[in-house]
Structure formats: structure tokens, C-alpha cells
Design a protein around this motif. Structure first.
Motif, short mmCIF file in Angstrom:
data_model
loop_
_atom_site.label_atom_id
_atom_site.label_comp_id
_atom_site.label_asym_id
_atom_site.label_seq_id
_atom_site.Cartn_x
_atom_site.Cartn_y
_atom_site.Cartn_z
N ILE A 50 0.84 -1.19 0.00
CA ILE A 50 0.00 0.00 0.00
C ILE A 50 0.88 1.25 0.00
N ASN A 51 1.86 1.24 0.86
CA ASN A 51 2.81 2.35 0.93
C ASN A 51 3.50 2.57 -0.42
N ARG A 52 3.98 1.49 -1.01
CA ARG A 52 4.68 1.60 -2.29
C ARG A 52 3.74 2.07 -3.40
N TYR A 53 2.54 1.53 -3.40
CA TYR A 53 1.61 1.91 -4.47
C TYR A 53 1.22 3.39 -4.35
N LEU A 54 0.97 3.82 -3.13
CA LEU A 54 0.61 5.23 -2.94
C LEU A 54 1.72 6.14 -3.45
N ARG A 55 2.95 5.76 -3.17
CA ARG A 55 4.08 6.56 -3.65
C ARG A 55 4.17 6.52 -5.17
N TYR A 56 4.00 5.33 -5.70
CA TYR A 56 4.01 5.15 -7.15
C TYR A 56 2.93 6.03 -7.79
N ALA A 57 1.77 6.10 -7.10
CA ALA A 57 0.65 6.86 -7.63
C ALA A 57 0.84 8.37 -7.44
N GLY A 58 1.96 8.76 -6.84
CA GLY A 58 2.27 10.18 -6.76
C GLY A 58 1.95 10.83 -5.43
N TYR A 59 1.53 10.05 -4.46
CA TYR A 59 1.27 10.63 -3.15
C TYR A 59 2.56 10.77 -2.37
N GLN A 60 2.57 11.76 -1.53
CA GLN A 60 3.69 11.92 -0.61
C GLN A 60 3.25 11.28 0.70
N VAL A 61 3.84 10.16 1.02
CA VAL A 61 3.35 9.35 2.14
C VAL A 61 4.21 9.53 3.39
N THR A 62 3.55 9.68 4.51
CA THR A 62 4.26 9.56 5.79
C THR A 62 3.71 8.31 6.46
N TYR A 63 4.59 7.35 6.64
CA TYR A 63 4.18 6.04 7.12
C TYR A 63 4.78 5.82 8.51
N VAL A 64 3.91 5.61 9.48
CA VAL A 64 4.36 5.39 10.85
C VAL A 64 3.94 3.99 11.31
N ARG A 65 4.86 3.28 11.87
CA ARG A 65 4.51 1.97 12.47
C ARG A 65 5.17 1.89 13.84
N ASN A 66 4.35 1.70 14.85
CA ASN A 66 4.87 1.75 16.21
C ASN A 66 5.49 0.43 16.65
N ILE A 67 6.24 0.54 17.73
CA ILE A 67 6.78 -0.65 18.38
C ILE A 67 6.32 -0.61 19.83
N THR A 68 5.63 -1.65 20.24
CA THR A 68 5.21 -1.73 21.63
C THR A 68 6.29 -2.44 22.41
#
Length: 463
Positions: A50-68
Motif C-alpha cells: 500500500i505504501n509503495r503503491y501510494l508513492r508510485y501513484a504520486g502521493y507523498q506518504v508519511t508512514y508510521v509503524r509503532n513498536i510496543t
RNA sequence: GGCUGGGUGGCAGAGUGGUCAUGCUGCGGCCUGCAAAGCCGUUUACGUCGGUUCGAUUCCGGCCCUAGCCUCCA
């Protein structure tokens, strides 16, 4: 036009980011007390695509994934291992990084750890108390008062009455309602703790995501994702806190990834039927695993089996075989036919990231490419480049072609020995010594090496 | 019990109100010294009972089966 299935509306919705072409996405990551298993792999790979596709589609993505990195399971495991919490979590964070990197996933832009945000969590708990949405229970722990948040259950589509009827937990006297969840938990002797207005203790799980997402993405933000099992209560509880504290929407699109199953049963730690990523990577190359995960839609359950992995392996071979013999190291060539496949690919991915269809488009492109090769058309390179490019959005077909087929591994016949036999066989063939040629081919086949003649040339690959 | 999803050909897995998903597999053909790869063609579908419709696998309703959540879990 991108369409995303939103768990909260139970419908596909046209995706409209909050800020133009920026996408802010938060995915619930791992609790680091053990190795990641296939279920984690699925969620991480799904959001990687999803992250890669959004970028490919021209979006500027900020992707956050937490660590518990603080919770009861971690504390228990550390005690069990006679290991400090710090050492346990550091170890498994590193293992996680290795595994996820092996799977070819991009690092999130931010990977906040819960323990780095305890002060902020305390602040939001204070705010919730001030808002009348939280209270100190009889034992001194702080709870969210579910009854005071009128929209509780709107994500999981449950009403409070039904939830209470189904509540299997014995009513704890400390809580007003069995559904109330802990925001601050006082520490017992020998447990790690942070000082707070309510005494030494640690934050409840759900709060960290509210705090860290707001800090790094703001509120509301666009996409919040995770495994299906997080929808309730985790995400519901996040939503209640965030919207309760700040009186505005928390998230616009909720996305939940289906489970990996074994024999139609959810893979999970509690059922002890899980395979870790590293277990699986001992037997299969990472790309096969990725293909396997992408071959079904992210929301559907997937049954894990050897047959499925083998199927993925064969399918991947077909994709790579199409690239064989094509020199991709040339300037990108435009081709009308190739562009049509890209359009179809986008159409598939725009429909809630439908990777199975996207893959089917790739296979159609493969047929087109193979045909062009046979017919000696001049768009061979353009088609092959397009195949490689689109596959790259899914992060497959990333290896150089010959490296994929002749990937060395300890248990395989060495390349030198193979080349040697191939040379001997070439000689035999030139002498029309078919018996000997077939013998050598058989010999190689027994070692898992496949020989392919085309005209004068002979190529080989591991099966 | 409540709430979410599912039930598609040998397997996996999409999708659609009336022509093809796709991959693996089976069968026939082309190519090949023979294979492999590739190409062409092809067989086997939409849980069940009703309803709407000119027509439903696709829409609606009942039923059966099944998974998940309601407790920690990606």
C-alpha cells in the motif's frame, strides 16, 4: 481514482487525503517479546505494498509503524528468560528488523517506541480525566469510562448492550463497567515503572497509538491499519480516547488485514500454530513468500500451506522466465501496448489494492511478452521493462533474472560443476550423441537443475 | 447469544446481471533430436431453497455450513 474499503463504513470509499496529495498512514506494529510470525508478515507486507503503491501513484506518504516495547507479555517473558526488559526488547527489535528487511519491506518513516512517549501518554490520561472520560478505580489504576463516550462501538459495530451481554470477563470490582479499559496500570514490586500523578506504573496499551499518531501525523490523519484482530478492542479503544480527548475525528480510513490460517484456523500465538518468518525463510526465498501473500486480497483470510508456497514459487518462475534473455539495462522504451498494461495494473490497484488482479495483469503482460519474443517484435524490451517496473511496485521480480535462477544455496550443486556438465553436454549434442546428452541432463535433473536448449544456446536454472 | 466476514471449476484465487479472470494441474496441437520453456486450443464452477428479472454465480429473503471478534493477539 483510488477506492479503499473502510472498516468503519463497511464500504469502499473514494480516497481523499486530508492534505492534497499527502497521505498520513499509521499501522499498528509489533509487541516485541518474540519473533515475528507469518501473521505479522502479512500485515507488514500488505501495508508495504500500500505504501509503495501510494508513492508510485504520486502521493507523498508519511508512514508510521509503532513498536510496543512495554506490556505484560514483555514483562512476563523477561522474567521467564531471566533477562532484562531492555535486553529482551532490543533483541527482538533487531530480529524484527532483519526479518522485515529480508521480506523486502520499506522502513516506515517513523517507528516510535511506546517507552519514549510515556510523558505524553500521562498528559492525555490527565486530559481524559478532566473531560470526565476516565477515572481512578478502586485499586488505583486509571480506567477509560466507556459509558461516557457516546460513540463507543462505532468502529467494531457493536452497541454497549450487546458488548456487555457478551462480556466473558469477570467483573473486576475496580472498574465501573467490565468494558472499561485500563489507561494507567500501577506497578507491582519488581516491575518497571514510570512516575505519574496516580503513582508509579505503566501505560495501558491503546494509549500509545493515540499519542504517537497524533504527534507524528496530527489528528485526524488519513489511514489507520492493522491486523483484523486489532479492530476490537484495540482500535475501538484508540478511537474512543482520541475523539474523546480532542473532540474531532481520529482517522478517515480504517483498514484491516485478514488472517493467515492453518487448516482454516487463525494462526496465533495463543493457539500455538504459528510459523515465524525466519522459519519459513529457511525453506523459501523471501520473494516466494511475498508472492504468496500478494496472491490473495489483503482483506481475505489466507490458508498457509506448502502447496500454496509451491504454487507461489511456480508462478514467480513464470514471471522471471519471461524476462530471461532480455537485456533490461537500456534506456526505458515507450510502447503503446505496454502502457495499456500499466493502465490495467493501476485500475486493479486503485480498487482497494487488489493485488490478485494486479498479478493477473502481470501474467497477461507475460503472455504478451512471450509472444513478442517468439514473433521477434520490436517491443520486447519495452514490455519486459514494463513488467519489471510494475512488479517492482509490488516488490517482486526485484532480482536480476539470472541471479534468481542461479541463486546459490548451500544444499545445491555448485555453479562451476553445473557449467562444466553443461559444456560436456553441449559437446555431446554437437556430435549428436543424444544418449550422452540425455544422461547429463538426467544427472543434472536429479540435482535439481533444469536444462533448457534453444537453438545453439543452452541455459540452466535451479528448479 | 450479539456483531463482522466467507461459501466459485482438481487446487489456489479474483470478479461480474447476459463474451475471457489469472496461476498451478489435466487433455490436444505447434516448436524441439528428445525434453524444458514458450505459443495456440480445450475439459471441469459459482453451498441450498425460494423471490425479483427477458435472463442471476452476480440483486433480495430464508436455510445450511464455516471463519473471526465479543479476553492478550498482526
Amino acid at each position: 481514482m483510488l477506492v479503499i474499503y473502510n472498516s468503519i463504513s463497511k464500504q469502499k470509499e473514494i480516497f481523499k487525503p486530508i492534505y492534497d496529495n499527502e497521505v498520513r498512514m499509521y499501522v499498528c506494529g509489533m509487541t516485541v517479546y518474540d519473533y515475528c510470525h507469518m501473521g505479522h508478515a502479512r500485515t507488514v507486507v500488505a501495508f508495504d505494498v500500500i505504501n509503495r503503491y501510494l508513492r508510485y501513484a504520486g502521493y507523498q506518504v508519511t508512514y508510521v509503524r509503532n513498536i510496543t516495547d512495554i506490556d505484560d507479555k514483555i514483562i512476563h517473558r523477561a522474567v521467564e528468560n531471566k533477562e532484562s526488559i531492555q535486553s529482551l526488547t532490543t533483541r527482538f527489535i533487531q530480529a524484527m528488523d532483519e526479518d522485515l528487511q529480508a521480506l523486502g519491506t520499506l522502513k516506515p518513516d517513523f517507528e516510535p517506541k511506546a517507552t519514549d512517549y510515556v510523558a505524553e501518554m500521562i498528559a492525555i490520561i490527565e486530559k481524559l480525566i478532566a473531560e470526565g472520560l476516565a477515572y481512578v478505580g478502586r485499586t488505583g489504576d486509571v480506567y477509560f469510562d466507556v459509558m461516557q463516550f457516546e460513540h463507543y462501538g462505532k468502529l467494531a459495530h457493536k452497541d454497549l448492550e450487546a458488548l456487555q451481554a457478551g462480556a466473558r470477563v469477570a467483573v473486576e470490582e475496580a472498574k465501573k463497567s467490565p468494558l472499561d479499559f485500563v489507561l494507567w496500570k500501577l506497578s507491582k514490586p519488581n516491575e518497571p515503572y514510570w512516575a505519574s500523578p496516580w503513582g508509579n506504573g505503566r501505560p495501558g496499551w491503546h494509549t500509545e497509538c493515540v499519542v504517537m499518531s497524533k504527534l507524528q501525523l496530527g489528528q485526524p490523519f488519513d489511514i489507520h491499519g492493522g491486523g483484523h484482530d486489532l479492530k476490537f478492542p484495540h482500535h475501538e479503544n484508540e478511537l474512543a480516547q482520541a475523539e474523546g480527548a480532542y473532540h474531532q475525528d481520529f482517522v478517515h480510513y480504517w483498514m484491516h488485514v485478514g488472517f493467515i490460517e492453518i487448516n482454516k484456523e487463525k494462526m496465533s500465538k495463543s493457539l500455538n500454530n504459528f510459523f515465524t518468518i525466519r522459519d519459513v525463510l529457511c525453506e523459501w526465498r523471501p520473494e516466494v513468500l511475498r508472492y504468496f501473500l500478494l496472491a490473495s486480497h489483503y482483506r481475505s483470510p489466507v490458508d498457509y500451506s506448502l502447496e500454496a508456497l509451491e504454487g507461489a514459487h511456480q508462478a514467480l518462475d513464470r514471471l522471471y522466465l519471461a524476462l530471461r534473455g532480455v537485456d533490461l539495462n537500456v534506456e526505458v522504451v515507450e510502447d503503446v501496448v505496454a502502457e495499456q498494461y500499466e493502465e490495467r495494473f493501476k485500475e486493479a490497484m486503485d480498487d482497494d489494492f487488489n493485488t490478485p488482479i494486479a498479478l493477473s495483469v502481470l501474467f497477461d503482460l507475460v503472455r504478451e511478452l512471450n509472444r513478442a519474443k517468439v514473433e521477434g517484435k520490436d517491443n520486447v524490451v519495452a514490455l519486459a521493462q514494463k513488467l519489471k517496473h510494475l512488479a517492482g511496485v509490488l516488490c517482486i521480480l526485484t532480482e536480476p533474472t539470472e541471479q534468481y535462477f542461479q541463486h546459490s544455496a548451500a544444499n545445491k550443486m555448485g555453479i562451476e560443476a553445473i557449467e562444466n556438465l553443461v559444456a560436456q553436454r553441449r559437446l555431446a549434442r554437437s556430435e549428436k550423441n543424444w544418449v550422452k546428452a540425455d544422461e547429463i541432463r538426467q544427472q543434472l535433473a536429479e540435482k535439481g537443475v533444469i536444462i533448457e536448449d534453444s537453438g545453439e544456446a543452452t541455459t540452466w536454472r535451479y528448479e
